[in-house]
Design an enzyme around this catalytic site. Structure first.
Site, PDB file in Angstrom:
ATOM      1  N   ASP A 293      40.414  41.252  52.272  1.00 23.97           N
ATOM      2  CA  ASP A 293      39.356  41.270  50.494  1.00 23.97           C
ATOM      3  C   ASP A 293      38.678  42.032  50.697  1.00 23.97           C
ATOM      4  OD1 ASP A 293      38.903  39.341  48.537  1.00 23.97           O
ATOM      5  OD2 ASP A 293      37.086  39.446  49.871  1.00 23.97           O
TER       6      ASP A 293
ATOM      7  N   TYR B  59      26.485  40.842  47.795  1.00 29.88           N
ATOM      8  CA  TYR B  59      26.934  39.816  48.081  1.00 29.88           C
ATOM      9  C   TYR B  59      26.462  39.546  49.663  1.00 29.88           C
ATOM     10  CZ  TYR B  59      31.926  38.911  45.551  1.00 29.88           C
ATOM     11  OH  TYR B  59      32.025  38.642  44.646  1.00 29.88           O
TER      12      TYR B  59
HETATM   13  O1  CP3 Z   1      47.120  41.735  45.386  1.00 29.95           O
HETATM   14  C1  CP3 Z   1      45.196  41.848  45.317  1.00 29.95           C
HETATM   15  O2  CP3 Z   1      44.711  42.634  44.713  1.00 29.95           O
HETATM   16  C2  CP3 Z   1      44.687  41.097  46.403  1.00 29.95           C
HETATM   17  C3  CP3 Z   1      44.220  41.794  47.132  1.00 29.95           C
HETATM   18  C4  CP3 Z   1      42.881  41.570  47.283  1.00 29.95           C
HETATM   19  C5  CP3 Z   1      42.002  40.145  47.614  1.00 29.95           C
HETATM   20  N1  CP3 Z   1      40.325  40.675  46.788  1.00 29.95           N
HETATM   21  C6  CP3 Z   1      42.448  38.876  48.099  1.00 29.95           C
HETATM   22  C7  CP3 Z   1      42.209  37.671  47.292  1.00 29.95           C
HETATM   23  C8  CP3 Z   1      41.528  42.135  46.958  1.00 29.95           C
HETATM   24  C9  CP3 Z   1      42.282  43.476  46.110  1.00 29.95           C
HETATM   25  C10 CP3 Z   1      39.813  41.457  46.599  1.00 29.95           C
HETATM   26  C11 CP3 Z   1      39.593  42.515  46.216  1.00 29.95           C
HETATM   27  C12 CP3 Z   1      38.314  41.407  45.701  1.00 29.95           C
HETATM   28  N2  CP3 Z   1      37.490  40.423  46.604  1.00 29.95           N
HETATM   29  C13 CP3 Z   1      37.153  41.650  45.047  1.00 29.95           C
HETATM   30  C14 CP3 Z   1      37.098  43.069  43.834  1.00 29.95           C
HETATM   31  C15 CP3 Z   1      37.853  43.076  42.600  1.00 29.95           C
HETATM   32  C16 CP3 Z   1      37.798  41.755  41.631  1.00 29.95           C
HETATM   33  O3  CP3 Z   1      37.808  41.146  41.682  1.00 29.95           O
HETATM   34  O4  CP3 Z   1      36.301  42.441  40.564  1.00 29.95           O
HETATM   35  C17 CP3 Z   1      36.090  40.916  45.299  1.00 29.95           C
HETATM   36  C18 CP3 Z   1      34.908  40.938  44.165  1.00 29.95           C
HETATM   37  C19 CP3 Z   1      36.036  40.164  45.968  1.00 29.95           C
HETATM   38  C20 CP3 Z   1      35.628  38.775  46.640  1.00 29.95           C
HETATM   39  C21 CP3 Z   1      35.944  37.153  46.358  1.00 29.95           C
HETATM   40  N3  CP3 Z   1      37.715  36.957  47.363  1.00 29.95           N
HETATM   41  C22 CP3 Z   1      35.934  36.634  45.167  1.00 29.95           C
HETATM   42  C23 CP3 Z   1      35.170  36.792  44.571  1.00 29.95           C
HETATM   43  C24 CP3 Z   1      37.321  35.610  45.806  1.00 29.95           C
HETATM   44  C25 CP3 Z   1      37.251  34.238  44.612  1.00 29.95           C
HETATM   45  C26 CP3 Z   1      37.619  34.427  43.536  1.00 29.95           C
HETATM   46  C27 CP3 Z   1      38.370  33.070  43.038  1.00 29.95           C
HETATM   47  O5  CP3 Z   1      39.568  33.153  42.637  1.00 29.95           O
HETATM   48  O6  CP3 Z   1      38.590  32.008  43.600  1.00 29.95           O
HETATM   49  C28 CP3 Z   1      38.152  35.772  46.320  1.00 29.95           C
HETATM   50  C29 CP3 Z   1      39.476  35.143  47.438  1.00 29.95           C
HETATM   51  C30 CP3 Z   1      40.214  36.095  46.936  1.00 29.95           C
HETATM   52  N4  CP3 Z   1      41.018  37.301  48.093  1.00 29.95           N
HETATM   53  C31 CP3 Z   1      41.668  35.619  46.438  1.00 29.95           C
HETATM   54  C32 CP3 Z   1      42.513  36.415  46.854  1.00 29.95           C
HETATM   55  C33 CP3 Z   1      43.745  36.694  46.559  1.00 29.95           C
HETATM   56  C34 CP3 Z   1      42.212  34.260  45.981  1.00 29.95           C
HETATM   57  C35 CP3 Z   1      41.833  33.111  47.380  1.00 29.95           C
HETATM   58  C36 CP3 Z   1      43.056  33.052  47.538  1.00 29.95           C
HETATM   59  O7  CP3 Z   1      43.746  33.331  47.709  1.00 29.95           O
HETATM   60  O8  CP3 Z   1      42.536  32.111  47.767  1.00 29.95           O
END
Ligand code: CP3
Length: 362
Positions: free
Chosen positions: A87, A163
């Site tokens: 992440d 952030y």
């Molecule tokens: O295959 C993939 O891309 C998964 C790997 C990945 C995650 N986060 C796992 C994750 C990647 C490449 C990210 C990058 C990430 N994290 C970004 C940039 C990408 C974008 O969307 O612009 C950002 C802004 C984040 C910060 C972040 N992490 C947020 C805003 C959230 C919540 C989003 C939500 O929909 O709830 C996360 C959580 C997150 N990171 C999840 C995943 C699979 C979902 C939550 C979970 O599994 O509990």
């Protein structure tokens, strides 16, 4: 065409992994490579099962689990590249900031950075604590060998700083911009510190086997062009150049970037990731043809009937006009309720319709 000769008699399996990297470098390929932003995530049953037993951060910190989630998603979809499961927020912890993911709320930073003292207190010498990401990359690289491109990633300095300062997502980025405008010296110090940590973090990922690094500037669209130039560009450029000096191409992606694309390209990134709001041909013109582009199907079209989805996929491919240097992707991440079969269908469509390089217009 030179590449066809070069590839003659080479088994398809050997070409698979390099198709994605070749496209990043605008070299001709046998067909358009494809992968998806957030390809491992809650829309996938296999991921939800792992998540029942582990938190998001636990998955990230256990290389076996992170590698498994990465590999499962890439294999299930049949894509050309695997992005490591991690992440954006992970580097905050070794800099001295605690955060957590609250259900439905996204990330929350407990004591956000607000003052010059807060910036000064941030540590930059503990990037080795992020080694678990490199270990996971090593496992993914061992599994795929050269069959798939392996993508490491990090946040861009502006997006990570936002952030740290807002303490989470934001609508207007008021605290971020207050620090930026009122205490520009602390703002610059903050970005410097972030670049130092991210450079070390990316080096670990490259040494572990990442073929390409993607830099996510997800919230850069909150800046107008002048502010991007004055407050964000230079730090992004420094990070892009530092990663390129490690010998891998860089993909630089942001959201709502229509007005910023030319300037983002000026960082020197090999590939610019386009969000879904702007037609790909217009985005590529703004970026300039000296760069590859990645994108940019609207992730919500994955909910459309397959006939509609196919029209949209063809539209993206047509906009790329067979130029070398197009990587098919979404214009932002897959959302949780997305039907997996539709994501798989898009891969099939790109395989069928995305023959570029061969018969390209150049
Ligand atoms: O295959 C993939 O891309 C998964 C790997 C990945 C995650 N986060 C796992 C994750 C990647 C490449 C990210 C990058 C990430 N994290 C970004 C940039 C990408 C974008 O969307 O612009 C950002 C802004 C984040 C910060 C972040 N992490 C947020 C805003 C959230 C919540 C989003 C939500 O929909 O709830 C996360 C959580 C997150 N990171 C999840 C995943 C699979 C979902 C939550 C979970 O599994 O509990």
């Amino acid at each position: 065409m030179e590449n066809l000769k070069e590839n003659e008699g080479v088994p398809e399996t050997i070409l698979d992994g390099s198709r994605f990297v070749r496209a990043c470098l605008r070299k001709p390929v046998d067909r358009t490579p494809v992968w998806f932003l957030r390809q491992a995530g809650r829309y996938m049953q296999e991921y939800r099962e792992v998540r029942q037993h582990h938190t998001l951060v636990e998955i990230c910190k256990q290389p076996d689990l992170a590698a498994e989630v990465t590999i499962t998603a890439a294999e299930k979809l049949g894509v050309d590249a695997a992005i490591i499961f991690a992440d954006l927020l992970l580097p905050l912890e070794p800099m001295g900031l605690d955060f957590e993911f609250q259900a439905g709320e996204g990330p929350v930073v407990h004591r956000p950075v607000r003052t010059a003292e807060d910036v000064r207190a941030l540590k930059t010498d503990r990037a080795d604590q992020l080694e678990y990401v490199a270990l996971a990359i090593q496992k993914v690289a061992t599994h795929f060998k050269d069959r798939l491109g392996i993508i490491g990633f990090c946040g861009a300095p502006y997006t990570l700083a936002s952030y740290m300062i807002e303490g989470g997502g934001s609508r207007n980025y008021i605290e971020t911009k207050k620090l930026m405008y009122r205490d520009t010296a602390s703002w610059r110090l903050l970005l410097d510190k972030i670049v130092t940590v991210l450079t070390a973090y990316c080096r670990q990922q490259v040494q572990a086997g990442a073929d390409v690094i993607q830099i996510f500037d997800s919230w850069v669209g909150s800046l107008g062009l002048s502010d991007y130039r004055d407050y964000a560009f230079e730090a992004s450029k420094r990070l892009v150049r530092a990663v390129q000096a490690m010998g891998v191409p860089v993909i630089y992606f942001g959201v709502e970037t229509a007005g910023l694309l030319g300037e983002m390209a000026a960082t020197g990134a090999d590939v610019i990731g386009l969000d879904w709001r702007e037609p790909l041909d217009e985005g590529w013109r703004a970026v300039g043809y000296a760069h590859a582009v990645q994108g940019n199907l609207d992730p919500i079209t994955l909910f459309a009937p397959l006939e509609v989805l196919e029209l949209r996929v063809k539209e993206v491919l047509r906009s790329a006009a067979g130029r070398p240097g197009h990587i098919f992707n979404l214009g932002h991440g897959i959302v949780p309720e997305t039907p997996v079969e539709h994501v798989q269908a898009v891969v099939k469509m790109v395989r069928e319709y995305g023959k570029q390089g061969v018969g390209s217009r150049e």
